[in-house]
Design a protein around this motif. Sequence first.
Motif, mmCIF file in Angstrom:
data_model
loop_
_atom_site.group_PDB
_atom_site.id
_atom_site.type_symbol
_atom_site.label_atom_id
_atom_site.label_comp_id
_atom_site.label_asym_id
_atom_site.label_seq_id
_atom_site.Cartn_x
_atom_site.Cartn_y
_atom_site.Cartn_z
ATOM 1 N N PHE A 128 39.979 -23.648 11.976
ATOM 2 C CA PHE A 128 40.530 -24.926 11.504
ATOM 3 C C PHE A 128 42.059 -24.910 11.508
ATOM 4 O O PHE A 128 42.673 -23.841 11.430
ATOM 5 C CB PHE A 128 40.049 -25.212 10.060
ATOM 6 C CG PHE A 128 38.556 -25.210 9.936
ATOM 7 C CD1 PHE A 128 37.803 -26.314 10.287
ATOM 8 C CD2 PHE A 128 37.889 -24.063 9.503
ATOM 9 C CE1 PHE A 128 36.420 -26.297 10.215
ATOM 10 C CE2 PHE A 128 36.504 -24.032 9.416
ATOM 11 C CZ PHE A 128 35.762 -25.149 9.770
ATOM 12 N N HIS A 129 42.626 -26.125 11.547
ATOM 13 C CA HIS A 129 44.082 -26.282 11.394
ATOM 14 C C HIS A 129 44.313 -27.514 10.520
ATOM 15 O O HIS A 129 44.857 -28.530 10.965
ATOM 16 C CB HIS A 129 44.722 -26.444 12.773
ATOM 17 C CG HIS A 129 46.209 -26.227 12.789
ATOM 18 N ND1 HIS A 129 46.942 -25.863 11.673
ATOM 19 C CD2 HIS A 129 47.108 -26.337 13.809
ATOM 20 C CE1 HIS A 129 48.209 -25.759 12.000
ATOM 21 N NE2 HIS A 129 48.339 -26.042 13.280
ATOM 22 N N PRO A 130 43.911 -27.426 9.257
ATOM 23 C CA PRO A 130 43.864 -28.640 8.427
ATOM 24 C C PRO A 130 45.225 -29.223 8.074
ATOM 25 O O PRO A 130 45.328 -30.443 7.882
ATOM 26 C CB PRO A 130 43.110 -28.183 7.174
ATOM 27 C CG PRO A 130 43.307 -26.700 7.108
ATOM 28 C CD PRO A 130 43.392 -26.243 8.530
ATOM 29 N N ALA A 162 35.803 -26.798 21.087
ATOM 30 C CA ALA A 162 35.260 -25.689 20.295
ATOM 31 C C ALA A 162 36.366 -25.011 19.495
ATOM 32 O O ALA A 162 36.129 -23.959 18.896
ATOM 33 C CB ALA A 162 34.572 -24.683 21.218
ATOM 34 N N ASN A 163 37.567 -25.589 19.487
ATOM 35 C CA ASN A 163 38.680 -24.882 18.835
ATOM 36 C C ASN A 163 38.992 -25.448 17.445
ATOM 37 O O ASN A 163 38.334 -26.381 16.955
ATOM 38 C CB ASN A 163 39.913 -24.871 19.751
ATOM 39 C CG ASN A 163 40.633 -26.203 19.819
ATOM 40 O OD1 ASN A 163 40.275 -27.166 19.140
ATOM 41 N ND2 ASN A 163 41.669 -26.274 20.641
ATOM 42 N N ASN A 164 40.018 -24.854 16.826
ATOM 43 C CA ASN A 164 40.404 -25.234 15.467
ATOM 44 C C ASN A 164 40.822 -26.698 15.353
ATOM 45 O O ASN A 164 40.474 -27.381 14.382
ATOM 46 C CB ASN A 164 41.516 -24.295 14.965
ATOM 47 C CG ASN A 164 42.566 -24.001 16.029
ATOM 48 O OD1 ASN A 164 42.702 -24.718 17.021
ATOM 49 N ND2 ASN A 164 43.321 -22.921 15.819
ATOM 50 N N MET A 165 41.567 -27.211 16.329
ATOM 51 C CA MET A 165 42.024 -28.600 16.250
ATOM 52 C C MET A 165 40.840 -29.566 16.298
ATOM 53 O O MET A 165 40.774 -30.526 15.522
ATOM 54 C CB MET A 165 43.005 -28.907 17.390
ATOM 55 C CG MET A 165 44.386 -28.300 17.194
ATOM 56 S SD MET A 165 45.227 -28.928 15.716
ATOM 57 C CE MET A 165 45.416 -30.659 16.122
ATOM 58 N N THR A 227 45.371 -34.305 22.393
ATOM 59 C CA THR A 227 44.819 -33.152 23.086
ATOM 60 C C THR A 227 45.499 -31.897 22.536
ATOM 61 O O THR A 227 46.351 -31.978 21.652
ATOM 62 C CB THR A 227 44.968 -33.272 24.616
ATOM 63 O OG1 THR A 227 44.256 -32.187 25.238
ATOM 64 C CG2 THR A 227 46.422 -33.224 25.044
ATOM 65 N N ASP A 228 45.081 -30.752 23.045
ATOM 66 C CA ASP A 228 45.610 -29.468 22.560
ATOM 67 C C ASP A 228 45.504 -28.491 23.727
ATOM 68 O O ASP A 228 44.802 -28.742 24.719
ATOM 69 C CB ASP A 228 44.782 -28.996 21.346
ATOM 70 C CG ASP A 228 45.271 -27.676 20.742
ATOM 71 O OD1 ASP A 228 46.448 -27.322 20.945
ATOM 72 O OD2 ASP A 228 44.465 -27.008 20.071
ATOM 73 N N THR A 229 46.160 -27.357 23.576
ATOM 74 C CA THR A 229 46.104 -26.327 24.620
ATOM 75 C C THR A 229 44.660 -25.946 24.958
ATOM 76 O O THR A 229 43.776 -26.007 24.096
ATOM 77 C CB THR A 229 46.880 -25.071 24.187
ATOM 78 O OG1 THR A 229 46.787 -24.103 25.214
ATOM 79 C CG2 THR A 229 46.316 -24.471 22.890
ATOM 80 N N SER A 232 43.818 -21.245 23.189
ATOM 81 C CA SER A 232 44.347 -21.058 21.844
ATOM 82 C C SER A 232 44.800 -19.622 21.617
ATOM 83 O O SER A 232 44.364 -18.700 22.325
ATOM 84 C CB SER A 232 43.275 -21.421 20.810
ATOM 85 O OG SER A 232 43.129 -22.820 20.728
ATOM 86 N N MET A 233 45.619 -19.444 20.584
ATOM 87 C CA MET A 233 46.080 -18.102 20.226
ATOM 88 C C MET A 233 44.875 -17.222 19.912
ATOM 89 O O MET A 233 44.002 -17.624 19.132
ATOM 90 C CB MET A 233 47.005 -18.173 19.004
ATOM 91 C CG MET A 233 48.326 -18.840 19.304
ATOM 92 S SD MET A 233 49.388 -18.978 17.837
ATOM 93 C CE MET A 233 48.751 -20.456 17.057
ATOM 94 N N GLY A 234 44.841 -16.081 20.531
ATOM 95 C CA GLY A 234 43.706 -15.177 20.364
ATOM 96 C C GLY A 234 42.745 -15.250 21.530
ATOM 97 O O GLY A 234 41.897 -14.376 21.698
HETATM 98 N N1 NVA Z 1 44.510 -24.542 19.141
HETATM 99 C C1 NVA Z 1 45.857 -24.012 19.112
HETATM 100 C C2 NVA Z 1 46.704 -24.774 18.139
HETATM 101 C C3 NVA Z 1 48.153 -24.378 18.126
HETATM 102 C C4 NVA Z 1 48.981 -25.085 17.090
HETATM 103 C C5 NVA Z 1 45.818 -22.533 18.774
HETATM 104 O O1 NVA Z 1 45.059 -22.141 17.888
HETATM 105 O O2 NVA Z 1 46.561 -21.776 19.400
#
Ligand code: NVA
Length: 311
Positions: A128-130, A162-165, A227-229, A232-234
Amino acid sequence: MTVRHFLRDDDLTPSEQKQVLELGLAFREDRHVRQPLSGPRAVAFITDKPTLRTQVSFATGIAELGGFPLMVDGNLAQIGVRESIADTTHVLDRMVSAIVWRTFGDDRIQEMAAASRVPVVNALTDGFHPCQILADLLTVAQHRGGVTALPGQAFAYVGDCANNMAHSYLLGGATAGLHVRVAGPQGYLPDAAIVARARAIAEETGGSVTVTDDPVEAVTGADAVATDTWVSMGAEAQAAERSRPFVPFQLDAGLLAHARADAIVLHCLPAYRGKEITADVIDGPQSVVFDEAENRLHAQKALLTWLLEQR
Ligand code: NVA
């Protein structure tokens, strides 16, 4: 009273989220309207992953609230390696008024919250990225008639679902009463339990949740498109395998043309032009990505103020 944490978007009820967003707009108007950390009281910001916007907005925000931002490099602290998460938390909560943590697994921040006597805030996890979604909702409110105008707006997100965003848009958007539509390729669709939870919240708020593999279906008639990358990191090791399936979900002028003519474009940044979004769209007239980045500051100050008041 039990301490309140903010680990995922549905940790705030719809009316609580509204209070935080209204306070966020008040901070936009006057950056020093409230100073709950004056003293100064310290807030720890710990990060196990790269960060720019998040650390700058929290550090600036904590200082503007009258407090002291204690910036901790997670690579030095090695939480859970040198010392258990619980022991780390017991040390921190003797000294600071809140703990903000960016880390990997959600189990890590849940463990911290369970041990903590002060509020724990999720500054991005794998799940998540709340805080970003609070800023995004504030941005929609800013451009679309205020917080009370949020319910009923159509919010589209295309790309990695499937990501945090994506998970936070589902939960936080449903909490705000938005019609949340997410579109991604098969294999990169959201966690079924999160979708079910978002649908249950939407029943309560009058919003709705659509999950599709058709980007045009998601974007058609939308008030806001995000949208988002794709990496993601990781997930850097999967960069090559991830480049191809997302190509039809690139936010370009052709896809954006299906949204309302006055739709706003959001991206949490960092953005990869030519990948998930084209340069003409992110640099174009509908883009509000730097308002969105600024709103991290206002939204997080409002969140910290609200959490500290619940004690
Ligand atoms: N989904 C991305 C968000 C970056 C702010 C990540 O976790 O890298």
